[in-house]
Design a protein around this motif. Structure first.
Motif, mmCIF file in Angstrom:
data_model
loop_
_atom_site.group_PDB
_atom_site.id
_atom_site.type_symbol
_atom_site.label_atom_id
_atom_site.label_comp_id
_atom_site.label_asym_id
_atom_site.label_seq_id
_atom_site.Cartn_x
_atom_site.Cartn_y
_atom_site.Cartn_z
ATOM 1 N N TRP A 149 -3.305 3.653 -2.202
ATOM 2 C CA TRP A 149 -3.324 2.855 -3.431
ATOM 3 C C TRP A 149 -2.690 1.485 -3.205
ATOM 4 C CZ3 TRP A 149 -5.593 5.393 -7.500
ATOM 5 C CH2 TRP A 149 -5.737 6.767 -7.353
ATOM 6 N N ALA A 150 -3.220 0.471 -3.855
ATOM 7 C CA ALA A 150 -2.579 -0.847 -3.893
ATOM 8 C C ALA A 150 -1.557 -0.773 -5.020
ATOM 9 C CB ALA A 150 -3.608 -1.937 -4.141
ATOM 10 N N THR A 160 0.845 -1.189 0.000
ATOM 11 C CA THR A 160 0.000 0.000 0.000
ATOM 12 C C THR A 160 0.880 1.239 0.000
ATOM 13 O OG1 THR A 160 -1.769 -1.117 1.182
ATOM 14 C CG2 THR A 160 -1.772 1.281 1.265
ATOM 15 N N GLN A 169 -7.978 3.407 -3.074
ATOM 16 C CA GLN A 169 -8.623 2.556 -2.078
ATOM 17 C C GLN A 169 -9.337 3.416 -1.037
ATOM 18 O OE1 GLN A 169 -5.054 0.482 -0.767
ATOM 19 N NE2 GLN A 169 -5.897 -1.420 -1.587
ATOM 20 N N ARG A 170 -8.751 4.569 -0.780
ATOM 21 C CA ARG A 170 -9.282 5.463 0.246
ATOM 22 C C ARG A 170 -8.784 6.875 -0.063
ATOM 23 N NH1 ARG A 170 -7.439 4.418 6.408
ATOM 24 N NH2 ARG A 170 -8.132 6.377 7.295
#
Length: 82
Positions: free
Chosen positions: A51-52, A2, A33-34
């Motif tokens: 982010w992944a 992440t 992701q957030r």
């Protein structure tokens, strides 16, 4: 892995609410992701996205706001989760 991208800007005198509204309205090319947005004394705005991805991966970032909204250049940082 992440990765967190941090974007921070300081508003020009009297333009804090405009800068905050501008940052909230910006869409990224692809959803993180957030995403969280913060305001701080001194009319500073902080946006953090998660982010992944890998630390050096190309990721969508918030652009620079119009010059008249800011008191100085935008600061950007990348962090990886450990």
């Amino acid at each position: 892995m992440t990765v967190a991208l941090m974007w921070e800007a300081k508003a020009a005198a009297g333009r804090g609410e405009e800068l905050l509204s501008w940052a909230r309205a910006r869409q990224l090319d692809g959803p993180p992701q957030r995403r969280e947005t913060y305001a701080a004394p001194g009319d500073r705005v902080l946006v953090i996205t998660w982010w992944a991805a890998g630390l050096s991966d190309e990721l969508p970032e918030l652009p620079d706001p119009p010059e008249e909204l800011t008191a100085r250049p935008v600061h950007r940082w990348r962090f990886e989760q450990v």
